[in-house]
Structure formats: structure tokens, C-alpha cells
Design a protein around this motif. Structure first.
Motif, PDB file in Angstrom:
ATOM      1  N   LEU A 119      -5.484   6.373  -5.951  1.00  0.00           N
ATOM      2  CA  LEU A 119      -6.031   6.177  -4.614  1.00  0.00           C
ATOM      3  C   LEU A 119      -6.460   4.728  -4.452  1.00  0.00           C
ATOM      4  N   ARG A 120      -6.548   4.279  -3.193  1.00  0.00           N
ATOM      5  CA  ARG A 120      -6.879   2.889  -2.917  1.00  0.00           C
ATOM      6  C   ARG A 120      -7.825   2.801  -1.716  1.00  0.00           C
ATOM      7  N   GLY A 149       7.678   4.851   0.701  1.00  0.00           N
ATOM      8  CA  GLY A 149       9.069   5.087   1.067  1.00  0.00           C
ATOM      9  C   GLY A 149       9.954   3.917   0.676  1.00  0.00           C
ATOM     10  N   VAL A 150      11.210   4.223   0.412  1.00  0.00           N
ATOM     11  CA  VAL A 150      12.140   3.222  -0.099  1.00  0.00           C
ATOM     12  C   VAL A 150      12.369   2.096   0.904  1.00  0.00           C
ATOM     13  N   SER A 151      12.577   2.422   2.172  1.00  0.00           N
ATOM     14  CA  SER A 151      12.908   1.396   3.165  1.00  0.00           C
ATOM     15  C   SER A 151      11.785   0.380   3.324  1.00  0.00           C
ATOM     16  N   ARG A 152      10.548   0.851   3.471  1.00  0.00           N
ATOM     17  CA  ARG A 152       9.407  -0.060   3.602  1.00  0.00           C
ATOM     18  C   ARG A 152       9.204  -0.855   2.315  1.00  0.00           C
ATOM     19  N   ALA A 153       9.360  -0.188   1.180  1.00  0.00           N
ATOM     20  CA  ALA A 153       9.173  -0.888  -0.094  1.00  0.00           C
ATOM     21  C   ALA A 153      10.187  -2.015  -0.243  1.00  0.00           C
ATOM     22  N   GLU A 167      -2.273  -2.947   8.351  1.00  0.00           N
ATOM     23  CA  GLU A 167      -0.905  -2.524   8.045  1.00  0.00           C
ATOM     24  C   GLU A 167      -0.859  -1.691   6.770  1.00  0.00           C
ATOM     25  N   ALA A 168      -1.651  -2.069   5.770  1.00  0.00           N
ATOM     26  CA  ALA A 168      -1.667  -1.305   4.525  1.00  0.00           C
ATOM     27  C   ALA A 168      -2.102   0.137   4.775  1.00  0.00           C
ATOM     28  N   LEU A 169      -3.032   0.333   5.696  1.00  0.00           N
ATOM     29  CA  LEU A 169      -3.454   1.678   6.059  1.00  0.00           C
ATOM     30  C   LEU A 169      -2.358   2.390   6.839  1.00  0.00           C
ATOM     31  N   GLU A 170      -1.736   1.675   7.769  1.00  0.00           N
ATOM     32  CA  GLU A 170      -0.713   2.273   8.628  1.00  0.00           C
ATOM     33  C   GLU A 170       0.487   2.781   7.827  1.00  0.00           C
ATOM     34  N   ILE A 171       0.902   2.043   6.821  1.00  0.00           N
ATOM     35  CA  ILE A 171       2.090   2.432   6.059  1.00  0.00           C
ATOM     36  C   ILE A 171       1.764   3.421   4.944  1.00  0.00           C
ATOM     37  N   GLY A 172       0.503   3.784   4.801  1.00  0.00           N
ATOM     38  CA  GLY A 172       0.120   4.789   3.830  1.00  0.00           C
ATOM     39  C   GLY A 172      -0.216   4.265   2.455  1.00  0.00           C
ATOM     40  N   HIS A 175      -5.869   4.521   1.397  1.00  0.00           N
ATOM     41  CA  HIS A 175      -6.435   5.793   1.809  1.00  0.00           C
ATOM     42  C   HIS A 175      -7.649   5.612   2.709  1.00  0.00           C
ATOM     43  N   ARG A 176      -8.391   4.531   2.471  1.00  0.00           N
ATOM     44  CA  ARG A 176      -9.539   4.198   3.306  1.00  0.00           C
ATOM     45  C   ARG A 176      -9.623   2.685   3.426  1.00  0.00           C
ATOM     46  N   THR A 177     -10.191   2.210   4.522  1.00  0.00           N
ATOM     47  CA  THR A 177     -10.494   0.789   4.658  1.00  0.00           C
ATOM     48  C   THR A 177     -11.955   0.630   5.057  1.00  0.00           C
TER      49      THR A 177
END
Length: 240
Positions: A119-120, A149-153, A167-172, A175-177
Motif C-alpha cells: 500500500l502507498r 496496468g500494462v498500457s499506463r506502465a 495523478e498517482a491517485l487517479e491511476i491507482g 491508496h491515500r493522499t
């Protein structure tokens, strides 16, 4: 020896490891890697541990990557890369749930530590980036693709661009900001919710995730490529 890794045991089976090289933005040299691995090895054997938090004493950085200012000869560079590989494997295999406090610079090895944790929690000053493509380092796909996901990675690893908190939150990825000053305390709160569960249940479920997603094999494969890169390729640069 300077304590580049600080430990604090909290109530309810929670441990906090804090990287402590603020002058270097927690860039990882051989000494710091050795201390961090020793702490992880000791904690992995603690059957009462319910959650581990990897954090920092410097709110400007979780970790700015490898310390390229460290003077190493060829053998030293190979030895240090072996420590990086051991670190990535140790985080992946850690038996209790892990949480990364992602504040400030979270770059290269810092991004890998964050991705390797379960978790992050991200501070609002996050600067997350993978520098592997720029330096030719074969690192990133083993962990990141399964998280976002592969495409985003592919896009993040190919470009090496900086990702902020929103953006880090949006792309999953997060877990919390939180505001940077609260990131660690929010991670401790999250760890408290985990620690309230059965220690055996937590460990069984974590092992199930490892077995089902094949992460250990992916990390082992990437580590093999990293060692080949350091032995026979250009390797991570040093000041030597």
C-alpha cells in the motif's frame, strides 16, 4: 557508523523504518542498503509484526534513487547492484503487509520501493518517476504493470516523466493522499486498521496474493536482468 535507517516500534505490532540521509535525499549507497536489508531481515523473522511502514526523516524525499556520487570500482558496483536486487526481493517477500510513505522525490529505486510495498500513502509534494529508460536500467515492469496496468506502465517507464500526487491517485498507484506533514501519520492510521486484524490471517492472505499474481517470479526475472546490466552492460553510474 551513521544510522542511515532508523527504526521505531509502535503499539499493536507496527514498525516504522525511516530512511535517514537527508543531505542526499535518501539516495541509496552501499551502507544504507546494507542497513536497510539488515532491518528488513530482522523484522521478517518477527512473527508478531502486523504491518511495516517504510518512511523518511526528510519530507522532501522518500528516496531519490541510487547514490551515483558513491565512488565504486567495477566490483563495488556489482556488489551494490546485488544489494538492490536483494532489497527488491526482500520487500516483495516480506511476510506482513507493507506501506510506503511517498513524499517528495520518489525516483528510480525510490519508485521501486514504493511499488514493491503493498500500500502507498502519498504526500501532496510527490514527484514520482522511473529513470530506467534514460539510464538504460532494465527495471520497472515487474511491479508497476500489475499496479496500474500494462498500457499506463509502459507510458511512465518509456518517458520517465514525473507524476504528481493527484495523478498517482487517479491511476491507482496511491491508496491515500495527504498534506506532506500528515503523510506518515495517515500511513500509521492505515497500519492501525491492518494491525487490528488477525496476524495469521494477514500473512496467509498476503501469501495468497503472492502465489496468485506471480510477483516473486517477475521480480526474480527483473533482478537477473539488473545483474546482467551491471556486470556486462554500462551499469548504474558512479562518481569513480
Amino acid at each position: 557508523m551513521t544510522a542511515n535507517v532508523l527504526r521505531e516500534r509502535l503499539a499493536e505490532g507496527i514498525e516504522v523504518l525511516r530512511l535517514n540521509r537527508p543531505a542526499k535525499r535518501n539516495a541509496l549507497d552501499t551502507a544504507t542498503l546494507t542497513q536497510l536489508l539488515a532491518a528488513l531481515d530482522h523484522l521478517a523473522a518477527d512473527t508478531g509484526l502486523r504491518a511495516l511502514i517504510i518512511s523518511t526523516t526528510d519530507m522532501q524525499a522518500l528516496c531519490a534513487g541510487a547514490d551515483v556520487s558513491e565512488a565504486l570500482d567495477t566490483a563495488g558496483g556489482i556488489e551494490r547492484m546485488a544489494l538492490f536486487c536483494r532489497l527488491y526481493a526482500a520487500i516483495e517477500a516480506f511476510p506482513a503487509p507493507t506501506i510506503a510513505v511517498c513524499v517528495g522525490n520518489c525516483v528510480g529505486a525510490g519508485a521501486e520501493i514504493a511499488a514493491g510495498c503493498d500500500l502507498r500513502v502519498g504526500g501532496d509534494n510527490l514527484k514520482l518517476a522511473w529513470a530506467g529508460a534514460r539510464l538504460g536500467v532494465p527495471v520497472g515492469p515487474a511491479r508497476l504493470a500489475q499496479l496500474i496496468g500494462v498500457s499506463r506502465a509502459k507510458e511512465l517507464l518509456f518517458t520517465g516523466r514525473v507524476v504528481g500526487t493527484a495523478e498517482a491517485l487517479e491511476i491507482g498507484f496511491m491508496h491515500r493522499t495527504s498534506p506532506v506533514q500528515r503523510a506518515e501519520s495517515d500511513a500509521i492510521e492505515l497500519a492501525g486498521a491492518i494491525a487490528a486484524q488477525s496476524v495469521d490471517g494477514l500473512r496467509v492472505i498476503k501469501q495468497m496474493f503472492r502465489d496468485l499474481d506471480g510477483t516473486s517470479e517477475r521480480v526474480a526475472h527483473e533482478n537477473e536482468l539488473l545483474m546482467q546490466f551491471q556486470r556486462h552492460g554500462s551499469g548504474i553510474p558512479t562518481s569513480r
